[in-house]
Design an enzyme around this catalytic site. Structure first.
Site, PDB file in Angstrom:
ATOM      1  N   SER A 164     -10.015   3.150   4.433  1.00  0.00           N
ATOM      2  CA  SER A 164     -10.486   2.198   3.425  1.00  0.00           C
ATOM      3  C   SER A 164     -12.010   2.256   3.369  1.00  0.00           C
ATOM      4  CB  SER A 164     -10.042   0.785   3.828  1.00  0.00           C
ATOM      5  OG  SER A 164     -10.710  -0.195   3.070  1.00  0.00           O
ATOM      6  N   TYR A 193      -9.496  -7.023   9.108  1.00  0.00           N
ATOM      7  CA  TYR A 193      -9.063  -5.841   8.343  1.00  0.00           C
ATOM      8  C   TYR A 193     -10.086  -4.721   8.518  1.00  0.00           C
ATOM      9  CZ  TYR A 193      -7.645  -3.007   4.253  1.00  0.00           C
ATOM     10  OH  TYR A 193      -7.249  -1.976   3.412  1.00  0.00           O
TER      11      TYR A 193
HETATM   12  P1  NAP Z   1       0.825  -2.911  -1.026  1.00  0.00           P
HETATM   13  O1  NAP Z   1       0.901  -2.782  -2.511  1.00  0.00           O
HETATM   14  O2  NAP Z   1       0.830  -4.289  -0.412  1.00  0.00           O
HETATM   15  O3  NAP Z   1       2.003  -2.038  -0.357  1.00  0.00           O
HETATM   16  C1  NAP Z   1       2.163  -1.993   1.033  1.00  0.00           C
HETATM   17  C2  NAP Z   1       3.382  -1.152   1.372  1.00  0.00           C
HETATM   18  O4  NAP Z   1       3.520  -1.133   2.815  1.00  0.00           O
HETATM   19  C3  NAP Z   1       4.669  -1.702   0.821  1.00  0.00           C
HETATM   20  O5  NAP Z   1       5.502  -0.612   0.429  1.00  0.00           O
HETATM   21  C4  NAP Z   1       5.286  -2.436   2.003  1.00  0.00           C
HETATM   22  O6  NAP Z   1       6.697  -2.488   1.862  1.00  0.00           O
HETATM   23  C5  NAP Z   1       4.861  -1.528   3.157  1.00  0.00           C
HETATM   24  N1  NAP Z   1       4.833  -2.164   4.477  1.00  0.00           N
HETATM   25  C6  NAP Z   1       4.101  -3.238   4.873  1.00  0.00           C
HETATM   26  N2  NAP Z   1       4.377  -3.527   6.159  1.00  0.00           N
HETATM   27  C7  NAP Z   1       5.279  -2.608   6.583  1.00  0.00           C
HETATM   28  C8  NAP Z   1       5.952  -2.380   7.817  1.00  0.00           C
HETATM   29  N3  NAP Z   1       5.737  -3.165   8.885  1.00  0.00           N
HETATM   30  N4  NAP Z   1       6.828  -1.341   7.911  1.00  0.00           N
HETATM   31  C9  NAP Z   1       7.044  -0.531   6.835  1.00  0.00           C
HETATM   32  N5  NAP Z   1       6.437  -0.693   5.640  1.00  0.00           N
HETATM   33  C10 NAP Z   1       5.570  -1.731   5.519  1.00  0.00           C
HETATM   34  O7  NAP Z   1      -0.499  -2.197  -0.462  1.00  0.00           O
HETATM   35  P2  NAP Z   1      -1.434  -1.061  -1.104  1.00  0.00           P
HETATM   36  O8  NAP Z   1      -2.549  -1.737  -1.813  1.00  0.00           O
HETATM   37  O9  NAP Z   1      -0.621  -0.056  -1.824  1.00  0.00           O
HETATM   38  O10 NAP Z   1      -2.062  -0.443   0.221  1.00  0.00           O
HETATM   39  C11 NAP Z   1      -1.526   0.698   0.855  1.00  0.00           C
HETATM   40  C12 NAP Z   1      -2.519   1.173   1.915  1.00  0.00           C
HETATM   41  O11 NAP Z   1      -3.781   1.448   1.300  1.00  0.00           O
HETATM   42  C13 NAP Z   1      -2.806   0.163   3.008  1.00  0.00           C
HETATM   43  O12 NAP Z   1      -2.964   0.830   4.253  1.00  0.00           O
HETATM   44  C14 NAP Z   1      -4.107  -0.465   2.578  1.00  0.00           C
HETATM   45  O13 NAP Z   1      -4.818  -1.005   3.655  1.00  0.00           O
HETATM   46  C15 NAP Z   1      -4.800   0.732   1.982  1.00  0.00           C
HETATM   47  N6  NAP Z   1      -5.867   0.426   1.033  1.00  0.00           N
HETATM   48  C16 NAP Z   1      -5.608  -0.218  -0.137  1.00  0.00           C
HETATM   49  C17 NAP Z   1      -6.652  -0.441  -1.031  1.00  0.00           C
HETATM   50  C18 NAP Z   1      -6.429  -1.087  -2.379  1.00  0.00           C
HETATM   51  O14 NAP Z   1      -7.393  -1.208  -3.147  1.00  0.00           O
HETATM   52  N7  NAP Z   1      -5.222  -1.511  -2.718  1.00  0.00           N
HETATM   53  C19 NAP Z   1      -7.947  -0.043  -0.710  1.00  0.00           C
HETATM   54  C20 NAP Z   1      -8.174   0.595   0.505  1.00  0.00           C
HETATM   55  C21 NAP Z   1      -7.120   0.832   1.363  1.00  0.00           C
HETATM   56  P3  NAP Z   1       7.618  -3.696   2.452  1.00  0.00           P
HETATM   57  O15 NAP Z   1       6.757  -4.931   2.469  1.00  0.00           O
HETATM   58  O16 NAP Z   1       8.774  -3.757   1.525  1.00  0.00           O
HETATM   59  O17 NAP Z   1       8.005  -3.224   3.833  1.00  0.00           O
END
Ligand code: NAP
Length: 256
Positions: free
Chosen positions: A147, A160
């Protein structure tokens, strides 16, 4: 003159954690469009099935693996089951992650533990479980989702930030230990993308205004814009790239 297709993922299999929605689902779809067979992981069977159908409707190869990445036994079992039933995992995208927001002085122990468990422990659990299969084959790609917060803090999300800093350094450690076995382990660091995780920020006009001014590219990222970097780090094109974190952030981490 013909050139080898450095970016083709045909014949490879990718496990993407947290692939039921958001960045994980987009990356899974992207890898599949470049030829990979993808295994979608998450905790909810129903949303994973819906994601699988979405990919299959496009003619892409996808299956699901339901397990909680924070449960080490479930991870080891889940990874072994994929290897046995479907075949080798050639690419791992360690993507599952969560966010919790509160001023640090009010941050609860429970939220701290949840963050570390999902964002840090799970990257180790899944990475190690998959690497144990990759090492004897002397090949494999691991992409850890980092991130902007691997580098920079922002008010209200100190834990975080700590977790994503740890993922960056775990990436370097994995590369240091496993590159000699023929594996490439790198990080992909998204800037600000409009996903479910960020829905409160997206809805906040003041934040969006600040973000657009603060980001040299002047806008939120579109999740599809992460695919190119993920394909690069999952393909032959990155065969001598190890322990790097590729920032896909519109320039936010290089400018004040
Ligand atoms: P999101 O929309 O909240 O999706 C998170 C995914 O992780 C979901 O599929 C969720 O599915 C799964 N998950 C959560 N806990 C889990 C567990 N214990 N076991 C298995 N699956 C699990 O998040 P996102 O924004 O796409 O983010 C994805 C990654 O990118 C993360 O690592 C986040 O920190 C990183 N990131 C995001 C951004 C951004 O702008 N969005 C920026 C930088 C980094 P279930 O809840 O159904 O299990």
């Amino acid at each position: 003159m013909s050139h080898p297709d450095l970016f083709s993922l045909s014949g490879s299999r990718a496990l993407v954690t947290g692939a039921s929605r958001g960045i994980g689902l987009t990356l899974a779809k992207g890898l599949a469009r470049y030829g990979a067979e993808v295994v979608l992981n998450g905790r909810d069977a129903e949303s994973l099935k819906a994601a699988q159908s979405e990919l299959e409707a496009e003619g892409l190869k996808a299956s699901t693996a339901v397990f909680d990445v924070t449960d080490q036994d479930a991870v080891i079992e889940g990874v072994a089951a994929i290897e046995q039933r479907r075949g080798s995992i050639d690419i791992l995208i360690n993507n599952a992650g969560i966010q919790r927001r509160a001023p640090l002085e009010e941050f609860s122990r429970r939220d701290w533990d949840d963050l570390m468990s999902t964002n840090v422990n799970a990257v180790f659990f899944v990475g190690q479980a998959v690497a144990r299969h990759m090492i004897p084959r002397r090949r494999g790609k691991i992409v850890n989702i980092c991130s902007v917060q691997s580098e920079l803090a922002r008010p209200g999300i100190a834990p975080y930030t700590a977790s994503k800093g740890a993922v960056k350094n775990l990436t370097k450690g994995m590369a240091t230990d496993w590159a000699r076995h023929g594996l490439q382990i790198n990080g992909l660091a998204p800037g600000y993308f409009a996903t479910e995780m960020n829905e409160k920020l997206v809805a906040d006009a003041e934040f969006t205004d600040w973000l657009c001014k603060r980001t040299p590219a002047g806008r939120w990222g579109r999740v599809e814009e992460l695919v190119g970097a993920a394909v690069f780090l999952s393909s032959t094109a990155s065969s001598f790239v190890n322990g790097q974190v590729l920032m896909v952030d519109g320039g936010i981490t290089v400018s004040l």
